[in-house]
Write a protein that holds these residues in place. Sequence first.
Motif, short mmCIF file in Angstrom:
data_model
loop_
_atom_site.label_atom_id
_atom_site.label_comp_id
_atom_site.label_asym_id
_atom_site.label_seq_id
_atom_site.Cartn_x
_atom_site.Cartn_y
_atom_site.Cartn_z
N VAL A 45 -5.05 -1.38 0.19
CA VAL A 45 -5.39 -0.90 1.54
C VAL A 45 -6.55 -1.73 2.09
O VAL A 45 -6.53 -2.16 3.26
CB VAL A 45 -5.75 0.62 1.52
CG1 VAL A 45 -6.35 1.05 2.85
CG2 VAL A 45 -4.53 1.45 1.20
N PHE B 258 1.33 4.31 -2.73
CA PHE B 258 1.23 5.73 -2.37
C PHE B 258 2.43 6.50 -2.95
O PHE B 258 2.26 7.58 -3.53
CB PHE B 258 1.16 5.90 -0.84
CG PHE B 258 1.21 7.34 -0.39
CD1 PHE B 258 0.17 8.21 -0.68
CD2 PHE B 258 2.32 7.84 0.29
CE1 PHE B 258 0.21 9.54 -0.29
CE2 PHE B 258 2.37 9.17 0.68
CZ PHE B 258 1.32 10.02 0.39
N LEU C 201 -5.99 6.32 7.98
CA LEU C 201 -5.29 6.19 6.69
C LEU C 201 -6.26 5.73 5.59
O LEU C 201 -6.20 6.22 4.45
CB LEU C 201 -4.14 5.19 6.81
CG LEU C 201 -2.90 5.69 7.54
CD1 LEU C 201 -1.91 4.55 7.76
CD2 LEU C 201 -2.23 6.81 6.74
N ALA C 202 -7.15 4.79 5.93
CA ALA C 202 -8.11 4.31 4.93
C ALA C 202 -9.04 5.45 4.51
O ALA C 202 -9.33 5.62 3.31
CB ALA C 202 -8.92 3.13 5.49
N SER D 192 0.86 -1.21 0.00
CA SER D 192 0.00 0.00 0.00
C SER D 192 0.89 1.24 0.00
O SER D 192 0.64 2.21 -0.73
CB SER D 192 -0.89 0.06 1.25
OG SER D 192 -1.64 -1.11 1.39
N MET E 158 -4.08 1.02 -5.07
CA MET E 158 -3.94 1.46 -3.68
C MET E 158 -5.23 1.18 -2.90
O MET E 158 -5.18 0.68 -1.76
CB MET E 158 -3.59 2.96 -3.64
CG MET E 158 -3.31 3.45 -2.25
SD MET E 158 -2.57 5.07 -2.24
CE MET E 158 -2.76 5.51 -0.52
N VAL E 159 -6.38 1.48 -3.52
CA VAL E 159 -7.66 1.21 -2.85
C VAL E 159 -7.78 -0.29 -2.53
O VAL E 159 -8.13 -0.68 -1.41
CB VAL E 159 -8.83 1.68 -3.75
CG1 VAL E 159 -10.16 1.14 -3.23
CG2 VAL E 159 -8.87 3.19 -3.83
N PHE F 13 -1.39 12.31 4.99
CA PHE F 13 -1.18 10.86 4.87
C PHE F 13 0.25 10.51 5.30
O PHE F 13 0.47 9.54 6.04
CB PHE F 13 -1.42 10.43 3.41
CG PHE F 13 -1.39 8.94 3.20
CD1 PHE F 13 -2.57 8.21 3.15
CD2 PHE F 13 -0.20 8.25 3.04
CE1 PHE F 13 -2.57 6.83 2.95
CE2 PHE F 13 -0.18 6.88 2.85
CZ PHE F 13 -1.37 6.17 2.80
N THR G 148 -8.34 8.62 4.61
CA THR G 148 -7.56 9.58 3.82
C THR G 148 -7.38 9.05 2.39
O THR G 148 -7.42 9.82 1.42
CB THR G 148 -6.18 9.82 4.49
OG1 THR G 148 -6.38 10.06 5.87
CG2 THR G 148 -5.47 11.01 3.87
N THR G 149 -7.20 7.73 2.27
CA THR G 149 -7.09 7.13 0.93
C THR G 149 -8.38 7.39 0.15
O THR G 149 -8.34 7.76 -1.04
CB THR G 149 -6.85 5.60 1.04
OG1 THR G 149 -5.71 5.38 1.87
CG2 THR G 149 -6.63 4.97 -0.31
N ALA H 156 -4.03 4.28 -8.44
CA ALA H 156 -5.09 4.64 -7.48
C ALA H 156 -5.97 3.42 -7.21
O ALA H 156 -6.32 3.13 -6.06
CB ALA H 156 -5.93 5.80 -8.03
#
Length: 361
Positions: free
Chosen positions: A113, A60, A140-141, A56, A109-110, A206, A143-144, A106
């Motif tokens: 995470v 980022f 953090l999740a 993850s 990352m989703v 983040f 913010t993602t 992106a």
Amino acid sequence: MTENLTTRTSPVSTTDAPSRRRRFLDGVDERLGLKGLQYGVPEHANKLAYSLGGLSLFTFVLMVVTGVVLTQYYDSSPSRAHQSVHEIVTSVTLGKFVRGLHYWGAMAMVVLVGLHLLRVFVSGSFKRPREGNWVIGVVLAATTAALFFTGTVVKWDQESIEALDHNTEIGKLLGRFGFWFSPKFSGISQLGRLFVAHIAILPAFFTVVVIAHLLLVKYHGMAPSPFRKSSQPEPTEPFTRHLARLGAFAMVVLGVLALLAVLAPPRYGPTPVAGIEVTKPPWPMLWIYPVENLVGVSGILWATVAIIGLLFIVPLLDRGPERDPRRRLPVIIGGAVVVVAVIALILFAAFQPVASHVGGG
Ligand code: HEM
């Protein structure tokens, strides 16, 4: 002459070179303390499931690097934004590829995470003394999700302008707390401010939070494997070995993302038209769509608050010391129901007709 050179240089390369290398590495270590990275981590931490947090983080970093390139060409004024993305794709050297990497990065990352969160949940790694780090993980999740949402707006096509309209409506629902989402907040357009959030405020936040997250992982050490029966301590491997494996996983992820960027570049819609609703949200946000159909725009707010709230209280819902998922069946089944419901809502929404929610139009 050649022979002379050979006889003079060969002893240097066979006997002196390793010691020079050694001395160089020792010199670097003396100054930077790199040997400190060789602390032991339990063997199970090398499995893919336990590398999802590191991956993850890798995505980022990829988002920051590709984002820095895109920012050189993107214009956040509403009248120029769409055209500037068009130019990135058509005129900037490697622009289409970098945009593709940013888009697929992106998505990755989703997913990563989400999988990391599920791994921590299923293996009970959030239990005492790691409850605080679970809460930091939820931040953090969230913010993602905020990075994903603001990214959806800045590409400035039809999907974007509709996402922004929803954002404005939610700002109104928040009353005096929603002031930042109002078009009247300042002389800078909403798009311009969401762009600043996307490239500066959220990534900086983040970064600070992820540093706290990693320091706590180091402080507590990795949670023991929930399946380990032996009372003997688990064998360890140097953290540097873990980093090398993580690097190998990361290269596979990068390769897949590069392939996707070339073979399936993200679509680029026509110039946005204000005041109409003809698109649905991208798939990570699509689970909220049926809720919105049912109760209106306020459904977005309540569904988001509900899922984040539920995640925050996980350590309160599952408090015992047991980590083995087979002995925590009620909690695991509860988690599975939430995951299946989210996936079912996404699939259901994918087949629903487009509906209008903002302004009743
Ligand atoms: C959003 C970006 C995130 C990054 C970059 C990240 C990074 C990491 C890393 C590198 C680790 C250690 C290795 C691993 O377990 O994979 C870790 C562990 C952990 N993470 Fe995250 N994480 C993130 C999100 C989350 C979320 C959403 C949660 C939960 C809500 C969470 C909760 C935890 C916990 C409790 C640990 C300790 C696990 C253990 O000791 O086995 N993290 N994280």
